[in-house]
Design a protein around this motif. Structure first.
Motif, PDB file in Angstrom:
ATOM      1  N   LEU A  12      30.121 -13.066  14.973  1.00 11.65           N
ATOM      2  CA  LEU A  12      30.010 -12.358  16.251  1.00 11.65           C
ATOM      3  C   LEU A  12      29.357 -10.993  16.078  1.00 11.65           C
ATOM      4  O   LEU A  12      28.726 -10.485  17.008  1.00 11.65           O
ATOM      5  N   GLU A  13      29.493 -10.402  14.897  1.00  9.81           N
ATOM      6  CA  GLU A  13      28.797  -9.139  14.646  1.00  9.81           C
ATOM      7  C   GLU A  13      27.289  -9.340  14.737  1.00  9.81           C
ATOM      8  O   GLU A  13      26.567  -8.506  15.300  1.00  9.81           O
ATOM      9  N   ALA A  14      26.811 -10.454  14.216  1.00  7.54           N
ATOM     10  CA  ALA A  14      25.380 -10.754  14.315  1.00  7.54           C
ATOM     11  C   ALA A  14      24.971 -10.952  15.768  1.00  7.54           C
ATOM     12  O   ALA A  14      23.882 -10.537  16.176  1.00  7.54           O
ATOM     13  N   VAL A  15      25.849 -11.569  16.551  1.00  8.22           N
ATOM     14  CA  VAL A  15      25.561 -11.768  17.985  1.00  8.22           C
ATOM     15  C   VAL A  15      25.445 -10.423  18.676  1.00  8.22           C
ATOM     16  O   VAL A  15      24.486 -10.170  19.413  1.00  8.22           O
ATOM     17  N   TRP A  16      26.425  -9.537  18.446  1.00  6.26           N
ATOM     18  CA  TRP A  16      26.355  -8.270  19.179  1.00  6.26           C
ATOM     19  C   TRP A  16      25.223  -7.384  18.706  1.00  6.26           C
ATOM     20  O   TRP A  16      24.622  -6.659  19.506  1.00  6.26           O
ATOM     21  N   ALA A  17      24.886  -7.439  17.419  1.00  7.97           N
ATOM     22  CA  ALA A  17      23.758  -6.636  16.940  1.00  7.97           C
ATOM     23  C   ALA A  17      22.448  -7.119  17.564  1.00  7.97           C
ATOM     24  O   ALA A  17      21.617  -6.312  17.997  1.00  7.97           O
ATOM     25  N   SER A  18      22.282  -8.429  17.641  1.00  9.62           N
ATOM     26  CA  SER A  18      21.065  -8.982  18.253  1.00  9.62           C
ATOM     27  C   SER A  18      21.036  -8.712  19.761  1.00  9.62           C
ATOM     28  O   SER A  18      19.980  -8.396  20.312  1.00  9.62           O
ATOM     29  N   ALA A  19      22.185  -8.825  20.395  1.00 10.42           N
ATOM     30  CA  ALA A  19      22.253  -8.545  21.841  1.00 10.42           C
ATOM     31  C   ALA A  19      21.976  -7.069  22.117  1.00 10.42           C
ATOM     32  O   ALA A  19      21.330  -6.734  23.117  1.00 10.42           O
ATOM     33  N   SER A  21      20.022  -5.114  20.443  1.00  6.49           N
ATOM     34  CA  SER A  21      18.574  -4.954  20.371  1.00  6.49           C
ATOM     35  C   SER A  21      17.890  -5.510  21.621  1.00  6.49           C
ATOM     36  O   SER A  21      17.001  -4.878  22.191  1.00  6.49           O
ATOM     37  N   ALA A  22      18.342  -6.681  22.050  1.00  4.84           N
ATOM     38  CA  ALA A  22      17.733  -7.328  23.220  1.00  4.84           C
ATOM     39  C   ALA A  22      18.022  -6.582  24.519  1.00  4.84           C
ATOM     40  O   ALA A  22      17.285  -6.733  25.497  1.00  4.84           O
ATOM     41  N   SER A  23      19.068  -5.760  24.538  1.00  7.10           N
ATOM     42  CA  SER A  23      19.417  -5.038  25.766  1.00  7.10           C
ATOM     43  C   SER A  23      18.438  -3.912  26.085  1.00  7.10           C
ATOM     44  O   SER A  23      18.446  -3.382  27.194  1.00  7.10           O
ATOM     45  N   GLU A  24      17.614  -3.562  25.091  1.00  4.43           N
ATOM     46  CA  GLU A  24      16.613  -2.500  25.249  1.00  4.43           C
ATOM     47  C   GLU A  24      17.245  -1.216  25.784  1.00  4.43           C
ATOM     48  O   GLU A  24      16.877  -0.707  26.840  1.00  4.43           O
ATOM     49  N   GLY A  25      18.226  -0.723  25.035  1.00  2.00           N
ATOM     50  CA  GLY A  25      18.892   0.524  25.424  1.00  2.00           C
ATOM     51  C   GLY A  25      19.806   0.349  26.621  1.00  2.00           C
ATOM     52  O   GLY A  25      19.937   1.268  27.433  1.00  2.00           O
ATOM     53  N   LYS A  30      22.190  -8.743  31.072  1.00  2.00           N
ATOM     54  CA  LYS A  30      22.749  -9.918  30.389  1.00  2.00           C
ATOM     55  C   LYS A  30      22.992  -9.659  28.903  1.00  2.00           C
ATOM     56  O   LYS A  30      24.095  -9.920  28.406  1.00  2.00           O
ATOM     57  N   PRO A  31      21.998  -9.141  28.167  1.00  2.00           N
ATOM     58  CA  PRO A  31      22.285  -8.824  26.762  1.00  2.00           C
ATOM     59  C   PRO A  31      23.343  -7.726  26.611  1.00  2.00           C
ATOM     60  O   PRO A  31      24.112  -7.733  25.645  1.00  2.00           O
ATOM     61  N   THR A  32      23.410  -6.814  27.566  1.00  2.00           N
ATOM     62  CA  THR A  32      24.419  -5.752  27.511  1.00  2.00           C
ATOM     63  C   THR A  32      25.820  -6.333  27.644  1.00  2.00           C
ATOM     64  O   THR A  32      26.737  -5.953  26.908  1.00  2.00           O
ATOM     65  N   VAL A  33      26.001  -7.271  28.559  1.00  2.00           N
ATOM     66  CA  VAL A  33      27.302  -7.928  28.731  1.00  2.00           C
ATOM     67  C   VAL A  33      27.643  -8.738  27.478  1.00  2.00           C
ATOM     68  O   VAL A  33      28.777  -8.688  26.984  1.00  2.00           O
ATOM     69  N   LEU A  34      26.666  -9.463  26.950  1.00  2.00           N
ATOM     70  CA  LEU A  34      26.889 -10.231  25.721  1.00  2.00           C
ATOM     71  C   LEU A  34      27.273  -9.304  24.576  1.00  2.00           C
ATOM     72  O   LEU A  34      28.184  -9.598  23.790  1.00  2.00           O
ATOM     73  N   PHE A  35      26.603  -8.181  24.471  1.00  2.00           N
ATOM     74  CA  PHE A  35      26.925  -7.180  23.454  1.00  2.00           C
ATOM     75  C   PHE A  35      28.374  -6.734  23.577  1.00  2.00           C
ATOM     76  O   PHE A  35      29.127  -6.747  22.598  1.00  2.00           O
ATOM     77  N   ALA A  36      28.786  -6.339  24.782  1.00  2.00           N
ATOM     78  CA  ALA A  36      30.143  -5.820  24.985  1.00  2.00           C
ATOM     79  C   ALA A  36      31.209  -6.869  24.667  1.00  2.00           C
ATOM     80  O   ALA A  36      32.201  -6.572  23.990  1.00  2.00           O
ATOM     81  N   VAL A  76      14.128 -15.989  11.852  1.00  2.00           N
ATOM     82  CA  VAL A  76      13.926 -17.233  12.602  1.00  2.00           C
ATOM     83  C   VAL A  76      13.171 -16.974  13.905  1.00  2.00           C
ATOM     84  O   VAL A  76      12.294 -17.753  14.292  1.00  2.00           O
ATOM     85  N   THR A  77      13.489 -15.876  14.579  1.00  2.00           N
ATOM     86  CA  THR A  77      12.830 -15.556  15.847  1.00  2.00           C
ATOM     87  C   THR A  77      11.526 -14.786  15.647  1.00  2.00           C
ATOM     88  O   THR A  77      10.920 -14.333  16.615  1.00  2.00           O
ATOM     89  N   LYS A  78      11.125 -14.622  14.380  1.00  2.00           N
ATOM     90  CA  LYS A  78       9.862 -13.991  14.004  1.00  2.00           C
ATOM     91  C   LYS A  78       9.771 -12.510  14.402  1.00  2.00           C
ATOM     92  O   LYS A  78       8.693 -11.977  14.610  1.00  2.00           O
ATOM     93  N   ARG A  79      10.910 -11.836  14.468  1.00  2.00           N
ATOM     94  CA  ARG A  79      10.921 -10.388  14.700  1.00  2.00           C
ATOM     95  C   ARG A  79      10.792  -9.630  13.382  1.00  2.00           C
ATOM     96  O   ARG A  79      10.472  -8.447  13.380  1.00  2.00           O
TER      97      ARG A  79
END
Length: 104
Positions: A12-19, A21-25, A30-36, A76-79
């Motif tokens: 889940l740490e990997a999920v929140w770290a990726s979310a 980043s995806a939340s763009e500050g 949606k990524p912000t809610v996933l992060f929280a 995997v996502t080529k970032r």
């Protein structure tokens, strides 16, 4: 059981770290809610696992699992690029996590 919860919390740490980043500050909701949500669950799992595992070991495994999966997801996502050194260092990190489990 504590080890299973700890590994899942690291995932889940990997999920929140990726979310994060995806939340763009925190500009995308949606990524912000996933992060929280994932951060809360990840921290709760870590806290629970630390009631029966040594603190240093639990934290190191949690961070190691999260960091490894975060980098793997970025590759995997080529970032990020998967260079030989990067892959070898990730293997070393995973080996270290397994080693910590073995001596605990």
């Amino acid at each position: 059981m504590a080890w299973l919860v700890l590994i899942l919390s690291g995932m889940l740490e990997a999920v929140w770290a990726s979310a994060l980043s995806a939340s763009e500050g925190f500009r995308k909701w949606k990524p912000t809610v996933l992060f929280a949500l994932s951060m809360t669950a990840s921290m709760a799992g870590l806290a629970w696992a630390m009631t029966s595992l040594p603190t240093g070991t639990a934290y190191a495994v949690w961070v190691g699992v999260g960091a490894t999966l975060t980098v793997a997801w970025a590759i995997v996502t080529k970032r990020e690029r998967a260079g030989v050194a990067r892959v070898l260092l990730l293997v070393l990190l995973v080996t270290s996590i397994v080693g910590l489990k073995a001596v605990s």
